[in-house]
Design a protein around this motif. Structure first.
Motif, PDB file in Angstrom:
ATOM      1  N   UNK A  75     -40.973   3.342 -11.737  1.00 20.82           N
ATOM      2  CA  UNK A  75     -39.841   3.402 -11.033  1.00 20.82           C
ATOM      3  C   UNK A  75     -40.311   2.394  -9.701  1.00 20.82           C
ATOM      4  N   UNK A  76     -39.667   2.533  -8.668  1.00 25.39           N
ATOM      5  CA  UNK A  76     -39.567   4.225  -8.893  1.00 25.39           C
ATOM      6  C   UNK A  76     -37.849   4.337  -9.068  1.00 25.39           C
ATOM      7  N   UNK A  77     -37.580   5.819  -8.993  1.00 26.38           N
ATOM      8  CA  UNK A  77     -36.627   5.602  -9.151  1.00 26.38           C
ATOM      9  C   UNK A  77     -35.207   6.168  -9.126  1.00 26.38           C
ATOM     10  N   UNK A  78     -35.189   5.804  -7.827  1.00 24.85           N
ATOM     11  CA  UNK A  78     -33.720   6.022  -6.989  1.00 24.85           C
ATOM     12  C   UNK A  78     -34.326   4.719  -5.785  1.00 24.85           C
ATOM     13  N   UNK A  79     -33.135   5.574  -4.961  1.00 28.41           N
ATOM     14  CA  UNK A  79     -33.377   4.533  -3.327  1.00 28.41           C
ATOM     15  C   UNK A  79     -34.114   5.563  -2.894  1.00 28.41           C
ATOM     16  N   UNK A  80     -33.783   7.378  -2.769  1.00 32.30           N
ATOM     17  CA  UNK A  80     -34.689   8.092  -1.876  1.00 32.30           C
ATOM     18  C   UNK A  80     -35.562   8.114  -2.795  1.00 32.30           C
ATOM     19  N   UNK A 223     -35.124   1.893 -10.196  1.00 32.71           N
ATOM     20  CA  UNK A 223     -34.342   1.729 -11.294  1.00 32.71           C
ATOM     21  C   UNK A 223     -32.838   1.942 -11.040  1.00 32.71           C
ATOM     22  N   UNK A 224     -32.643   3.569 -11.065  1.00 37.34           N
ATOM     23  CA  UNK A 224     -31.005   3.167 -11.260  1.00 37.34           C
ATOM     24  C   UNK A 224     -30.449   3.877 -10.170  1.00 37.34           C
ATOM     25  N   UNK A 225     -30.949   2.236  -8.773  1.00 37.31           N
ATOM     26  CA  UNK A 225     -30.207   1.772  -7.990  1.00 37.31           C
ATOM     27  C   UNK A 225     -29.894   0.028  -8.611  1.00 37.31           C
ATOM     28  N   UNK A 226     -30.262  -0.193  -9.370  1.00 29.62           N
ATOM     29  CA  UNK A 226     -30.551  -1.658  -9.920  1.00 29.62           C
ATOM     30  C   UNK A 226     -29.587  -2.520  -9.556  1.00 29.62           C
ATOM     31  N   UNK A 227     -29.070  -3.511  -9.523  1.00 26.62           N
ATOM     32  CA  UNK A 227     -28.305  -4.782  -9.342  1.00 26.62           C
ATOM     33  C   UNK A 227     -28.692  -5.602 -11.060  1.00 26.62           C
ATOM     34  N   UNK A 228     -29.923  -4.983 -11.450  1.00 26.83           N
ATOM     35  CA  UNK A 228     -29.662  -5.754 -12.826  1.00 26.83           C
ATOM     36  C   UNK A 228     -30.079  -5.068 -13.636  1.00 26.83           C
ATOM     37  N   UNK A 258     -36.110  -6.298 -21.901  1.00 22.51           N
ATOM     38  CA  UNK A 258     -35.904  -4.615 -21.547  1.00 22.51           C
ATOM     39  C   UNK A 258     -35.838  -4.198 -20.092  1.00 22.51           C
ATOM     40  N   UNK A 259     -36.232  -4.821 -19.258  1.00 20.82           N
ATOM     41  CA  UNK A 259     -35.843  -4.614 -17.422  1.00 20.82           C
ATOM     42  C   UNK A 259     -36.627  -5.438 -16.797  1.00 20.82           C
ATOM     43  N   UNK A 260     -37.150  -5.463 -15.824  1.00 22.00           N
ATOM     44  CA  UNK A 260     -37.903  -6.169 -14.949  1.00 22.00           C
ATOM     45  C   UNK A 260     -39.527  -6.598 -14.984  1.00 22.00           C
ATOM     46  N   UNK A 261     -39.510  -4.980 -15.837  1.00 21.92           N
ATOM     47  CA  UNK A 261     -41.344  -5.189 -16.300  1.00 21.92           C
ATOM     48  C   UNK A 261     -41.444  -6.400 -17.125  1.00 21.92           C
ATOM     49  N   UNK A 262     -40.864  -6.691 -18.019  1.00 25.63           N
ATOM     50  CA  UNK A 262     -40.393  -7.109 -19.571  1.00 25.63           C
ATOM     51  C   UNK A 262     -40.116  -8.962 -18.827  1.00 25.63           C
ATOM     52  N   UNK A 263     -39.768  -8.356 -18.254  1.00 22.82           N
ATOM     53  CA  UNK A 263     -39.111  -9.913 -17.861  1.00 22.82           C
ATOM     54  C   UNK A 263     -40.008 -10.898 -16.778  1.00 22.82           C
TER      55      UNK A 263
END
Length: 577
Positions: A75-80, A223-228, A258-263
């Motif tokens: 994560x982090x999973x969300x903004x909280x 992750x949940x609040x990601x702009x990508x 699949x996401x930023x970790x991959x990219x």
């Protein structure tokens, strides 16, 4: 031929990047050090920044650290969850320590089977080993005398070699490369151009805080609040099967990254270091997994984007966005509009935006809007990029600049501050254009047509306003009335540009003061230095209409040189009969 990866006693060497120092850093007290991966996360609060051989290396290494942090935290999973991490930053290294221990085998630079970011046994048909100049980007191609490594990089320590391996995947040049055994793309021993390392396509943007720890957290997108895009299969290179000499299957590449970790750990190259116990002496380098830059804005957060009508015609789809590359001659503050706000379409309300701000800036804007970061919290938007030449086969220049600002400029519910900052740049550009026109008019009044003087005046104008704008922008975050701050900025611009204008007029020379008849789109007119100055001051006042005061000693015309007064006492604006 003997395997250069072993010593004469067949000793299996190892260089564990999780425990061996290889990341140069500058600490907050100004001292420098070199840390391992484990140490850099534990000590991130006392470290100011990474320090690479070149700025692009720092950018590539930062993305590596972010991939580790994302994967260790899952994560982090969300903004909280991000806000909790910001309040308790020790949780970052507490998650990273056991993570690195669990994956230590994949972080061994010299591992005989799965060397870090390399392909074990990679070789060409003729078992060629190439110079390290192929991955060391601070050796200018064709200009070896402009480097401390003259005439090239013959041998590297394992620490520096590791940094250049990461950099090669991010910024390696394009061009024809020698094919490697097992790569299906090889034709007559060669692989034809397949593009740059992924980050080489970008106009890289990184949000920096007061320490490396703050920088890591600010760029750690929830992750949940990601702009990508953030997919369930997102994983860095070391949690995937080791690469072979050829590309990954096309059906797999069609759904990745699949996401930023991959990219952030995308394997755009296949390489193998050639070494012995004394260090690294050569490299085998080939193409890896291709990745097209068009419309990657939904996956890549660390670049701005521009709409490309040429690509829309070619691909027969709309819209098509390409990375907004940095221009070496343009300071970061002049491009602040594309950093902090999306660009409206050319015709209001018609179609998609003409440009998109970086996803990482949108993420920090969210933190500001949600109140997670205080409005006056200061960040630095750092821009880093490589400029390639000769069909992208060499790096011509590297761009590295930054602009500091309060996060209130990114607040999505209060756009006044962002618009004030953008409008202030427009004020500066209009004033500098007036200065450039003055320089050109003076050249024509003196009988010349060259635009060299205009170019020099434009450069001097922007250089003069560079530091004042950066200081003004820092103070904007604390302003209660941003409109008032814009008036103050226009006053400041007027003083600086007026001074440069007076200097140009004073130095114009006798022929410009005497003047001549010139042809314009409106017909023939008499042009001399005094008339040029009057026109300049008129245009400058139009460019800066919101100045707090329009009466100033700076508006006074320049003194007339004695030689001109003695030779021509006529009205400088009167056309002779």
């Amino acid at each position: 031929m003997p395997d250069p990866s072993k010593s004469q006693h067949d000793e299996v060497l190892s260089y564990d990047l999780t425990e061996r120092p290889w990341l140069p850093v500058q600490r907050c007290d100004g001292s420098e050090d070199c840390l391992s991966l484990s140490e850099v996360f534990r000590q991130a609060g006392t470290v100011r920044r990474l320090v690479g051989e070149v700025p692009t290396q720092e950018f590539a290494l930062m993305r590596l650290l972010l991939a580790i942090a994302h994967d260790a935290l899952d994560g982090p999973a969300d903004i909280d969850e991000w806000a909790e991490l910001w309040e308790e930053p020790d949780r970052l290294h507490e998650a990273v320590d056991p993570y690195l221990a669990a994956h230590r085998g994949r972080f061994d630079l010299l591992h005989p089977e799965v060397p870090f970011f390399q392909v074990a046994g990679l070789r060409t048909e003729r078992d060629e080993v190439f110079s390290l100049n192929r991955i060391v980007a601070d050796v200018p191609n064709g200009d070896p005398f402009f480097t401390a490594r003259m005439p090239g990089a013959d041998r590297l320590g394992f620490d520096e070699a590791a940094r250049w391996v990461v950099h090669a995947h991010a910024y390696d040049t394009s061009g024809i490369k020698t094919g490697t055994v097992g790569d299906p793309r090889v034709t007559k021993g060669k692989v034809y151009p397949l593009g740059l390392g992924w980050a080489g396509n970008l106009g890289g943007v990184l949000v920096e805080g007061n320490s490396l720890l703050e920088t890591l957290l600010l760029n750690l997108i929830a992750t949940e609040d990601s702009p990508v895009h953030a997919g369930e299969g997102d994983a860095p290179a070391w949690r995937r099967d080791p690469c072979g000499p050829g590309p990954a299957p096309s059906e797999e590449l069609a759904t990745r990254p699949d996401g930023v970790r991959d990219l952030y750990t995308w394997q755009t190259r296949r390489l193998r270091l050639c070494f012995n116990a004394q260090g690294v002496s050569g490299v085998v380098l080939g193409y890896g997994d291709p990745l097209a830059p068009h419309n990657a804005h939904t996956r890549e957060p660390m670049s701005g984007w521009r709409r490309s009508q040429a690509q829309e015609k070619k691909l027969r789809t709309s819209p098509v966005y390409l990375p907004r590359e940095h221009r070496p001659a343009r300071s970061a503050w002049r491009g602040i509009g594309s950093l902090i706000a999306d660009q409206a379409p050319k015709e209001a309300g018609q179609g998609p935006a003409a440009g998109l701000r970086p996803g990482i800036v949108r993420w920090v804007a969210r933190l500001s809007t949600e109140g997670v970061l205080p409005r006056r919290f200061l960040i630095r938007a750092r821009v880093v990029g490589a400029v390639y030449g000769t069909q992208q086969s060499v790096i011509d220049e590297i761009v590295d600049d930054s602009v500091a600002m309060g996060v209130v400029l990114l607040h999505e519910q209060d756009p006044r501050y962002a618009m004030t900052a953008i409008d202030a740049v427009r004020d500066a550009e209009a004033a500098v254009r007036a200065l450039g026109d003055l320089a050109m008019d003076l050249t024509r009044a003196g009988g010349g047509e060259s635009e060299a003087g205009k170019s020099q005046a434009l450069e001097a104008g922007y250089a003069t306003l560079d530091d004042p704008y950066r200081q003004w922008l820092l103070q904007l975050a604390s302003a209660k009335d941003p409109a008032r701050r814009r008036e103050e900025w226009q006053d400041l611009v007027h003083r600086h540009i007026s001074r440069l204008g007076r200097q140009l007029v004073w130095a114009a020379g006798r022929r410009a003061w005497e003047g001549r008849i010139v042809t314009t789109a409106q017909g023939s007119r008499w042009l001399n230095a005094s008339g040029c100055d009057l026109w300049f001051r008129s245009q400058l006042n139009k460019a800066l209409p919101q100045r707090a005061s329009h009466t100033s000693a700076n508006d006074e015309p320049p003194p007339v040189p004695a030689q001109r007064a003695a030779t021509d006492a006529s009205d400088p604006c009167e056309v002779p009969a």
